[in-house]
Design a protein around this motif. Structure first.
Motif, PDB file in Angstrom:
ATOM      1  N   LEU A  41       0.831  -1.194   0.000  1.00  8.54           N
ATOM      2  CA  LEU A  41       0.000   0.000   0.000  1.00  8.54           C
ATOM      3  C   LEU A  41       0.874   1.255   0.000  1.00  8.54           C
ATOM      4  O   LEU A  41       2.085   1.167   0.180  1.00  8.54           O
ATOM      5  CB  LEU A  41      -0.908  -0.004   1.242  1.00  8.54           C
ATOM      6  N   TYR A  46      -1.911   6.652   4.238  1.00  8.80           N
ATOM      7  CA  TYR A  46      -2.678   5.649   4.980  1.00  8.80           C
ATOM      8  C   TYR A  46      -3.952   6.217   5.620  1.00  8.80           C
ATOM      9  O   TYR A  46      -4.940   5.502   5.769  1.00  8.80           O
ATOM     10  CB  TYR A  46      -1.811   4.966   6.043  1.00  8.80           C
ATOM     11  N   ASP A  49      -6.434   6.399   2.398  1.00 12.70           N
ATOM     12  CA  ASP A  49      -6.163   5.476   1.302  1.00 12.70           C
ATOM     13  C   ASP A  49      -7.403   4.637   0.996  1.00 12.70           C
ATOM     14  O   ASP A  49      -7.830   3.833   1.829  1.00 12.70           O
ATOM     15  CB  ASP A  49      -4.984   4.569   1.677  1.00 12.70           C
ATOM     16  N   GLU A  51      -7.693   2.113  -0.943  1.00 11.78           N
ATOM     17  CA  GLU A  51      -7.376   0.680  -0.962  1.00 11.78           C
ATOM     18  C   GLU A  51      -7.339   0.107   0.457  1.00 11.78           C
ATOM     19  O   GLU A  51      -7.875  -0.966   0.720  1.00 11.78           O
ATOM     20  CB  GLU A  51      -6.041   0.437  -1.672  1.00 11.78           C
ATOM     21  N   LEU A  52      -6.734   0.836   1.387  1.00 11.14           N
ATOM     22  CA  LEU A  52      -6.726   0.399   2.787  1.00 11.14           C
ATOM     23  C   LEU A  52      -8.141   0.377   3.336  1.00 11.14           C
ATOM     24  O   LEU A  52      -8.529  -0.566   4.035  1.00 11.14           O
ATOM     25  CB  LEU A  52      -5.830   1.305   3.636  1.00 11.14           C
TER      26      LEU A  52
END
Length: 150
Positions: A41, A46, A49, A51-52
């Motif tokens: 990632l 973070y 994000d 995707e996270l």
């Protein structure tokens, strides 16, 4: 991409790579068979994000906190480093996302052999409940920014 390998039997400095001779690399499929999952990632984003967030939603992870493993930021640093490297297991899945730095997670395979997983910024793994593991910094000796995510 993450690298993993079978470890040698040496009890020397845990911060060294400890690759078995001859080298015995471990691929992501072998790790998956042990229940260890991996994602790469963007650690710099973070907090936002997508995707996270998708992973967190799919796996029902509802909180996270940040642990900085660094001499000047972690109280009782020497004691904690030794404790983290002691073999242990958890009754729940363990999730680790590296925000900065590098180091190693070691897991035992089905034959009780140690596999070393080299982790760096942006790497996230989950360890299944009941798998023996430990972790330590590497020879770079920098800080780890760890996000235990559940």
């Amino acid at each position: 991409m993450v690298q993993a390998w079978y470890m040698d039997e040496s009890a020397d400095d845990p911060w060294r790579p400890h690759r078995a001779e001859p080298s015995r690399p471990v691929d992501l499929e072998q790790l998956r068979k042990l229940g260890v999952l991996y994602w790469k990632l963007d650690a710099d984003k973070y907090e936002n994000d997508p995707e996270l967030e998708k992973i967190r939603k799919e796996r029902n992870y509802c909180w996270m906190d940040i642990i900085t493993i660094c001499k000047d930021k972690l109280p009782n640093y020497e004691e904690k480093i030794k404790m983290f490297y002691e073999e242990h297991l958890h009754l729940d899945e363990e999730i680790r996302y590296i925000l900065d730095g590098s180091g190693y997670f070691d897991v035992r395979d089905k034959e009780d052999k140690w596999i070393r997983i080299s982790m760096e910024k942006g790497d996230m793994i989950t360890l299944p409940a009941g798998i023996y593991h430990r972790f330590t910094l590497d020879e770079k000796g920098g800080c780890w920014g760890l996000v235990p995510t559940l």
